[in-house]
Design a protein around this motif. Sequence first.
Motif, PDB file in Angstrom:
ATOM      1  N   LYS A  50     -16.733 -29.424  -8.730  1.00 50.80           N
ATOM      2  CA  LYS A  50     -16.101 -30.563  -9.393  1.00 50.80           C
ATOM      3  C   LYS A  50     -16.776 -31.857  -8.963  1.00 50.80           C
ATOM      4  O   LYS A  50     -17.726 -31.870  -8.206  1.00 50.80           O
ATOM      5  N   ARG A  51     -16.293 -32.927  -9.489  1.00 47.85           N
ATOM      6  CA  ARG A  51     -16.940 -34.188  -9.212  1.00 47.85           C
ATOM      7  C   ARG A  51     -16.804 -34.588  -7.745  1.00 47.85           C
ATOM      8  O   ARG A  51     -15.758 -34.485  -7.151  1.00 47.85           O
ATOM      9  N   SER A  52     -17.840 -35.058  -7.174  1.00 44.89           N
ATOM     10  CA  SER A  52     -17.814 -35.484  -5.781  1.00 44.89           C
ATOM     11  C   SER A  52     -17.669 -36.993  -5.724  1.00 44.89           C
ATOM     12  O   SER A  52     -17.333 -37.647  -6.709  1.00 44.89           O
ATOM     13  N   ASN A  78     -24.754 -29.377 -13.135  1.00 46.31           N
ATOM     14  CA  ASN A  78     -24.761 -30.844 -13.074  1.00 46.31           C
ATOM     15  C   ASN A  78     -25.456 -31.365 -11.822  1.00 46.31           C
ATOM     16  O   ASN A  78     -25.427 -30.747 -10.770  1.00 46.31           O
ATOM     17  N   CYS A  79     -26.051 -32.525 -11.992  1.00 43.93           N
ATOM     18  CA  CYS A  79     -26.568 -33.279 -10.863  1.00 43.93           C
ATOM     19  C   CYS A  79     -26.294 -34.755 -11.177  1.00 43.93           C
ATOM     20  O   CYS A  79     -25.619 -35.057 -12.152  1.00 43.93           O
ATOM     21  N   GLY A 186     -23.521 -29.300  -9.008  1.00 43.48           N
ATOM     22  CA  GLY A 186     -22.398 -28.394  -9.237  1.00 43.48           C
ATOM     23  C   GLY A 186     -22.619 -27.483 -10.434  1.00 43.48           C
ATOM     24  O   GLY A 186     -23.320 -27.830 -11.374  1.00 43.48           O
ATOM     25  N   ILE A 187     -22.037 -26.302 -10.336  1.00 45.49           N
ATOM     26  CA  ILE A 187     -22.003 -25.397 -11.492  1.00 45.49           C
ATOM     27  C   ILE A 187     -20.689 -25.695 -12.191  1.00 45.49           C
ATOM     28  O   ILE A 187     -19.617 -25.440 -11.641  1.00 45.49           O
ATOM     29  N   ARG A 188     -20.783 -26.265 -13.373  1.00 40.04           N
ATOM     30  CA  ARG A 188     -19.563 -26.780 -13.978  1.00 40.04           C
ATOM     31  C   ARG A 188     -18.779 -25.732 -14.747  1.00 40.04           C
ATOM     32  O   ARG A 188     -17.548 -25.687 -14.691  1.00 40.04           O
ATOM     33  N   ARG A 189     -19.484 -24.925 -15.512  1.00 36.80           N
ATOM     34  CA  ARG A 189     -18.815 -23.934 -16.375  1.00 36.80           C
ATOM     35  C   ARG A 189     -19.848 -22.970 -16.894  1.00 36.80           C
ATOM     36  O   ARG A 189     -21.046 -23.265 -16.916  1.00 36.80           O
ATOM     37  N   PHE A 190     -19.370 -21.835 -17.325  1.00 39.37           N
ATOM     38  CA  PHE A 190     -20.274 -20.886 -17.958  1.00 39.37           C
ATOM     39  C   PHE A 190     -19.512 -20.054 -18.971  1.00 39.37           C
ATOM     40  O   PHE A 190     -18.281 -19.951 -18.922  1.00 39.37           O
ATOM     41  N   ALA A 191     -20.248 -19.477 -19.900  1.00 42.16           N
ATOM     42  CA  ALA A 191     -19.704 -18.500 -20.838  1.00 42.16           C
ATOM     43  C   ALA A 191     -20.627 -17.294 -20.794  1.00 42.16           C
ATOM     44  O   ALA A 191     -21.847 -17.447 -20.695  1.00 42.16           O
ATOM     45  N   ARG A 192     -20.036 -16.109 -20.806  1.00 42.91           N
ATOM     46  CA  ARG A 192     -20.819 -14.875 -20.827  1.00 42.91           C
ATOM     47  C   ARG A 192     -20.275 -13.993 -21.942  1.00 42.91           C
ATOM     48  O   ARG A 192     -19.103 -13.630 -21.919  1.00 42.91           O
TER      49      ARG A 192
END
Lengths: 199, 199
Positions: A50-52, A78-79, A186-192
């Motif tokens: 999540k956001r830092s 994200n970066c 961060g790894i924000r979200r994914f779909a598989r």
Amino acid sequence: MAVSPAQVKELREKTGCGMMDCKNALEESSGNLDKAIESLRKKGLADLAKRSGRAANEGLIESYIHSQGRIGVLVEINCETDFVSRNTDFQGFAHDMAMQIAASMPVYVDREDIPEDLIKAEQEIYREQALGESKPEKVVDKIIEGKMEKYYGMVCLLDQPFIKDQDKKVKDYLGELVGKLGENIGIRRFARYQLGEEL
Amino acid sequence: MAVSPAQVKELREKTGCGMMDCKNALEESSGNLDKAIESLRKKGLADLAKRSGRAANEGLIESYIHSQGRIGVLVEINCETDFVSRNTDFQGFAHDMAMQIAASMPVYVDREDIPEDLIKAEQEIYREQALGESKPEKVVDKIIEGKMEKYYGMVCLLDQPFIKDQDKKVKDYLGELVGKLGENIGIRRFARYQLGEEL
């Protein structure tokens, strides 16, 4: 108290938080790493997904298609700056994550994304198993804890062993990258998607 | 009554249903196309996005990454056999859909996927607008209907104008493909990620 640069580095690698945040947390915890992580987590700063303290709204959306279109993955990494999003290490990480998700089928990014009742149900199963095997009450909690760690290692991307180096977890790989690039990542979200699977 | 092959063909193109289903529906409706579509829909056969009389569990998962990783799409297109999934028209359709989703930002595959209360809220807005403009009650329903069609054309993939040929809707393109390949084909689901967007 004085905090060594090595300690700050280790904490940064583990949490992905900024240098000053890590230094402050270590000072407050008198150099105790676990307490510092805990305190950063509590402040919501250690949650890599999540956001830092610094906003991470740049990055990459990466896809990966496997076995002639029978498996597909979409992932957002994200970066903080588009400068880092063009970095080859960052891009390699994004690609590795897409492949990791295709191969290892995580359900969540982070263990904090698992619904509370699901965790409770899982713990209950392990408790009954342990009690069924007549384990003494006092070790049951330890057994549950161990099994939950295994469970997180199955369903949470960050807790999974990294497919290209099974000795480290994905979150260790992420921590290394954060340490190297010096940005909150961060790894924000994914779909598989798997072809024809039940929805 | 006798039903012409041209009528059956038209119905198949519009619904994507099997030949015999279309023939039966037209016979039952005495050749009335709209009634035949309605009857097929009621039987759940005409819902292109969902399973038809014949199972569509084959197909392709396709991805599309736009503007250097700032937009990403994952989409599952189903057909009945892996033979059709290797057909170039089918593969072209899958690719077109991924591009369509990237460009036109649909929210749903089909209007049936829109939550009921969202539709009601939308209709209510248009009703108030129309009444606010002192339109006579009797034309208000027609106005709402027209505006809802526009709304569907914004948010539903199947109702959107096809990006490569704005004269037809995506569902027309799909209908043509179904007619050509003779299999039930459906757009099952999609994900569209835009870098840093609010979740």
